[in-house]
Design a protein around this motif. Structure first.
Motif, short mmCIF file in Angstrom:
data_model
loop_
_atom_site.label_atom_id
_atom_site.label_comp_id
_atom_site.label_asym_id
_atom_site.label_seq_id
_atom_site.Cartn_x
_atom_site.Cartn_y
_atom_site.Cartn_z
N GLY A 61 -17.42 -107.20 -67.19
CA GLY A 61 -16.77 -108.15 -66.52
C GLY A 61 -18.22 -108.14 -65.52
O GLY A 61 -17.92 -109.54 -64.56
N THR A 62 -19.03 -106.77 -64.97
CA THR A 62 -19.94 -107.12 -64.01
C THR A 62 -20.86 -108.04 -64.19
O THR A 62 -21.37 -108.49 -65.21
N PRO A 63 -21.40 -109.13 -63.34
CA PRO A 63 -22.29 -110.27 -63.89
C PRO A 63 -23.36 -110.17 -64.24
O PRO A 63 -24.48 -108.49 -62.98
N ALA A 64 -24.03 -110.50 -65.40
CA ALA A 64 -25.16 -109.74 -65.38
C ALA A 64 -26.03 -111.02 -66.12
O ALA A 64 -26.23 -111.73 -67.04
N LEU A 65 -27.84 -111.28 -65.34
CA LEU A 65 -28.03 -111.71 -66.21
C LEU A 65 -29.64 -111.66 -66.71
O LEU A 65 -29.92 -111.09 -66.65
N PHE A 66 -29.42 -112.75 -68.33
CA PHE A 66 -31.33 -112.25 -68.83
C PHE A 66 -32.29 -112.96 -68.13
O PHE A 66 -31.68 -114.11 -67.10
N ALA A 67 -32.92 -112.26 -68.35
CA ALA A 67 -33.90 -112.81 -67.48
C ALA A 67 -35.44 -112.69 -68.10
O ALA A 67 -35.88 -111.73 -69.27
N ILE A 68 -36.31 -113.16 -67.86
CA ILE A 68 -37.83 -113.11 -68.15
C ILE A 68 -38.36 -112.99 -66.80
O ILE A 68 -38.37 -113.96 -66.30
N ALA A 69 -39.66 -112.67 -66.87
CA ALA A 69 -40.66 -112.59 -65.38
C ALA A 69 -41.99 -112.41 -66.16
O ALA A 69 -42.71 -112.16 -66.80
N PRO A 70 -42.35 -113.77 -67.06
CA PRO A 70 -43.41 -114.78 -67.94
C PRO A 70 -44.88 -113.91 -67.42
O PRO A 70 -44.76 -114.95 -66.15
N MET A 71 -45.79 -113.43 -67.46
CA MET A 71 -47.02 -114.24 -67.13
C MET A 71 -47.95 -113.58 -67.99
O MET A 71 -47.70 -112.94 -69.25
N PRO A 105 -24.02 -108.95 -59.23
CA PRO A 105 -24.41 -109.83 -60.14
C PRO A 105 -26.00 -108.41 -60.42
O PRO A 105 -26.70 -107.94 -59.26
N VAL A 106 -26.53 -108.14 -61.17
CA VAL A 106 -27.86 -107.53 -61.72
C VAL A 106 -28.75 -108.59 -62.65
O VAL A 106 -28.53 -108.95 -63.66
N ILE A 107 -29.82 -108.09 -62.46
CA ILE A 107 -31.01 -109.59 -63.16
C ILE A 107 -31.68 -108.45 -63.27
O ILE A 107 -32.33 -107.93 -63.23
N CYS A 108 -32.08 -109.28 -65.09
CA CYS A 108 -32.26 -107.39 -65.95
C CYS A 108 -33.09 -108.13 -67.31
O CYS A 108 -33.30 -109.05 -67.83
N SER A 109 -34.42 -107.68 -65.53
CA SER A 109 -35.78 -108.90 -66.05
C SER A 109 -36.96 -108.09 -66.67
O SER A 109 -37.30 -107.50 -66.10
N PRO A 110 -36.83 -108.09 -67.76
CA PRO A 110 -38.80 -107.87 -68.08
C PRO A 110 -39.86 -108.68 -67.58
O PRO A 110 -39.21 -109.67 -67.46
N PHE A 111 -41.15 -107.14 -67.24
CA PHE A 111 -41.59 -108.22 -66.98
C PHE A 111 -43.08 -108.16 -67.98
O PHE A 111 -43.61 -107.24 -68.47
N VAL A 112 -43.63 -109.34 -68.03
CA VAL A 112 -43.91 -109.51 -69.04
C VAL A 112 -45.46 -109.49 -68.84
O VAL A 112 -45.68 -110.96 -68.01
N LEU A 113 -46.64 -109.20 -69.62
CA LEU A 113 -48.15 -109.32 -69.31
C LEU A 113 -48.41 -109.37 -71.04
O LEU A 113 -48.03 -108.98 -71.22
N TYR A 114 -48.03 -111.48 -70.80
CA TYR A 114 -47.98 -111.15 -72.80
C TYR A 114 -49.80 -110.87 -73.42
O TYR A 114 -50.76 -111.45 -73.35
#
Lengths: 525, 525
Positions: A311-321, A270-279
């Motif tokens: 078929g590989t697990p991949a997660l929508f993600a957010i690192a919200p700041m 599994p891959v967590i695909c997480s943009p690094f948000v500095l709002y």
């Protein structure tokens, strides 16, 4: 309801008193001992049984989606990796330098192969968790600095990692142990640091693990070490180790992260695909616009994983700041960012993807009121936004730079309260309760009733709810002091529940590390 | 969106920098000065523009309702007041000693005359607020102890009240000033304490006021003093002062509270009917059962107000707490109680009544991590449950016993963040934002963009989001220390915005108090 008597999640939670025990005659010490000796029972994957909070209507969600599609197609996402660019080109995207313009139809068809739910195996099948749907798991943070069991903040070293993993193993509400996010071991050379970061959780915990993938080598070693523990064939067919790749917002995936992503995707992990948000810095200061950018970035990562191995697990993600307009530092407690968290959940469900949010972090340097604010805001937000994977669920300060062991326990208790909330409101026993009310009339309170003793509410034991005088007599402890005491007490119980690792497997892992340390590149298992 | 440049609510919030200002050259001191000099602009009634969170479906709400109807009818509610019993008897209830068995049809027909929305007038019409519907207002706490501007906890005295009211007046996110909940002035005799508790907010603030009604005399004096300020005729036709009566759960309204309730109801002034929930002690440890009891208790109060003077504003209310099974003390952070808060909102809307919840209180003795947890949990819960009136919105510790001036400012900032959240997500400007993204591509961040400068996100200025080294250099301040500094700085600005009170009115108030103090009973105005 009815779950009251099941709050036995670690020393941070008291078991209920025996029905016949006379509470008034017990001293504080004996109650403390009772709490300390309550059995440590690991929480299974939490299955949410409450509605979620949705901040926008369907039209709003569609607007975010359409804007995200405009972004991926017109503006594009940059991939600083030749192989990734080739894959995109072959799939039919318009590649212009490093910039990939992805047709929305292509993107949507790619993310369809990512599973909506999947299982992440632990080496002990009892600790295996389920990700996606109504499932929710808690995952701890890392850090470059540690605030240790004496309450001293300093650079983290190798010997800290054992303690962190062991303490995390004892924190029964926490489902996953950590390899990622990294504990930066300042006394271990960078090229071999990852080996220890993956060995420790495999050795000292039997919860599911995560690993860093900041380089091709780190990612490959993580997979190889898991193959030693789980067997190569099992790893080829099952998810046993998850990783995270941050997008360099706006709209860039850099080379080293893509190397790691590719290794994990090829291995079906599994891959967590997480943009690094500095709002307001890495995204525009506009909730809908920022969310559309995050969707574009995260889906681009999820889609690349599917291009590599469907078929590989991949997660929508957010690192919200948020971002401090004074110093440019990450900032918590920003309400627009809170809105984005809820919207993230809606978008993940719209795309049918499991999703991850970073949990109770704070920009504070210490375990103070503001750290308490930040933790609680994000804790309940993560729950009500329907996050499947809540990372940084214990001890994160300085925006993720400091792992604070006292806060690790305090946060876990907070998250445990969230989990009780998440079990929902039951109408069972209502007839019994109304009959109890009839019997009592308004002549007495319910504290002494059998039903109450059998259905104790959740008690946040790390909070101070004694009288002022009792608090003074007990040394005027603040939350930090209570957390530190609890962390020390909990760690002393590790030997009671230490998981066994087959000595042959342990030997093989050590041999693998030794070879790597000697500069060998061949994987021996 | 687009509200970013409007975060000028007090010295606790920085105004945006001028577009041409070079941020990097400014020192910390000048930025602090800029913040301190931002204009103090009082927030109007907040009109929520976000969906609410509902924890039960319609069937669940019906079940609570039906159970509540069973309770009021079969078990009944006790009123320890002859006049109230007579009113209930005349209305058709079955009165058995002090116990009143209210037919559900009667109860429902009575609460129908309570307005769903009403206006609470301030002596300055600009501060007048609206209660009910999508409106939300914030109201401060009281206390027997104060943690003062030096950070010392001690019994509150008369001179503290001026300071508390003035500080509260400067806290621009807070809509209402306080008379209730009382600041217990330990140096003022009890029989005349209420006179000062109502004089101070009338004199030093022009926000709407509240008053205690713990006795017939206190209630009558509050109304009389408001008549001096607003004019007798105005008071007869408009709501100018609200009070609260706690129900002695389970199912009892005591005599002194009923005396106060009757005075306010006869004067047409709003009564908040608030059961005091100690979950598992004053209610059964069962969310649906406890909620049904609260509904029975609160509606019994609302209905009595309507029996006395139909159409008088009366609020559904809850003071939701857990209970320590160790000490019997009120406890925060209890997830079952959180569930009750959300359910309270659903019930209030089901009955078409405005409603009040107690906000960011804590059992902590100090401004620590746990106090931060408690404040944030209840703050966002109050918002998302749709509370119209959030009391204790600043500074409450020790379960309401301590008013902490540092926390007063910290909580107000937290509530201000909630208010920004409550304004909702706007889709305005989206085209502008997407064009900005097109223009920037992924080459730069958004921090320097004109749009960002014109739409600054909310910044929680009392949080520490500097680097660790900057924090050390600034004296390692925790949240409490920052709150204390902010409270001192804010109070120094009171003279800038001190509201004028007509000297003749002031004189009349003082005369009224003097007469009362001399033991006169005639109202002179």
């Amino acid at each position: 309801m009815g779950a009251g008597s099941k709050h036995d999640l670690g020393s941070t939670s008291a078991g209920p008193p025996g029905p016949s025990a006379s509470r008034s005659r017990r001293g504080r010490e004996s109650r403390r001992a009772e709490r300390l000796n309550a059995p440590l029972v690991h929480a299974p994957t939490l299955v949410r049984n409450v509605p979620l909070y949705e901040i926008l209507d369907d039209e709003g969600v569609q607007l975010v989606h359409q804007t995200a599609m405009t972004i991926v197609h017109e503006i594009g996402v940059s991939f600083f990796d030749e192989e990734s660019l080739r894959l995109w080109k072959e799939a039919g995207a318009d590649v212009n330098g490093a910039r990939v313009h992805i047709p929305p139809g292509l993107l949507m068809s790619l993310i369809k192969t990512a599973p909506a739910e999947f299982v992440l195996h632990a080496r002990n099948p009892e600790r295996t968790v389920r990700i996606g749907g109504r499932n929710m798991i808690l995952h701890p943070p890392g850090g470059a600095y540690i605030c240790d069991l004496s309450g001293v903040r300093r650079r983290a070293v190798k010997s800290d990692l054992d303690i962190i993993v062991k303490l995390n193993h004892c924190l029964t509400p926490i489902h996953v142990t950590t390899g990622w996010p990294a504990i930066d071991l300042s006394d271990v050379p960078v090229p071999i640091r990852h080996l220890h970061q993956i060995y420790c959780p495999l050795r000292y915990s039997d919860k599911p693990i995560t690993a860093n993938s900041y380089s091709k080598e780190a990612a490959e070693d993580a997979i190889a070490m898991c193959e030693i523990v789980f067997g190569r064939e099992f790893v080829q067919r099952n998810a046993v180790v998850a990783t995270l790749t941050n997008c360099n917002s706006p709209l860039k995936l850099d080379g080293s992260m893509l190397e790691g992503l590719k290794v994990f995707a090829r291995a079906g992990q599994p891959v967590i695909c997480s943009p690094f948000v500095l709002y307001g810095a890495s995204t525009p200061p506009h909730v809908v616009g920022a969310m559309a950018q995050v969707v574009a970035e995260s889906l681009a990562g999820v889609a690349l994983v599917q291009l590599i191995r469907p078929g590989t697990p991949a997660l929508f993600a957010i690192a919200p700041m948020g971002v401090s307009m004074k110093s440019g530092s990450p900032t918590w407690g920003v309400p627009e960012v809170s809105q984005m968290v809820y919207l993230s959940g809606q978008m993940a469900r719209f795309y049918g993807l499991p999703w991850r949010v970073s949990g109770p972090k704070s920009g504070s340097k210490i375990v103070d009121f503001c750290a308490g604010n930040d933790a609680a805001v994000r804790a309940y937000q993560s729950l009500l936004s329907g996050a499947n994977w809540i990372s940084h669920s214990g001890g994160s300060l300085e925006g993720g730079m400091q792992l604070n062991l006292a806060k690790m326990v305090l946060d876990a208790k907070l998250m445990e309260a969230c989990c009780v909330f998440a079990r929902g409101v039951s109408t069972a026993d209502l007839d019994t309760v109304v009959q109890m009310m009839r019997d009592l009339g308004n002549e007495s309170h319910f504290l002494g009733a059998d039903y109450t003793r059998e259905n104790l509410p959740f008690i946040p034991h790390l909070q101070d709810n004694e009288t002022y005088d009792a608090w003074v007599a007990d040394g005027r402890k603040d939350g930090f002091a209570r957390g530190l005491e609890a962390a020390n007490a909990l760690l002393r119980r590790y030997s009671d529940i230490e998981p066994v690792l087959d000595p042959a497997v342990d030997e093989a892992l050590k041999e693998f590390i030794a070879k790597r340390e000697r500069g060998c590149t061949a994987v021996g298992a």
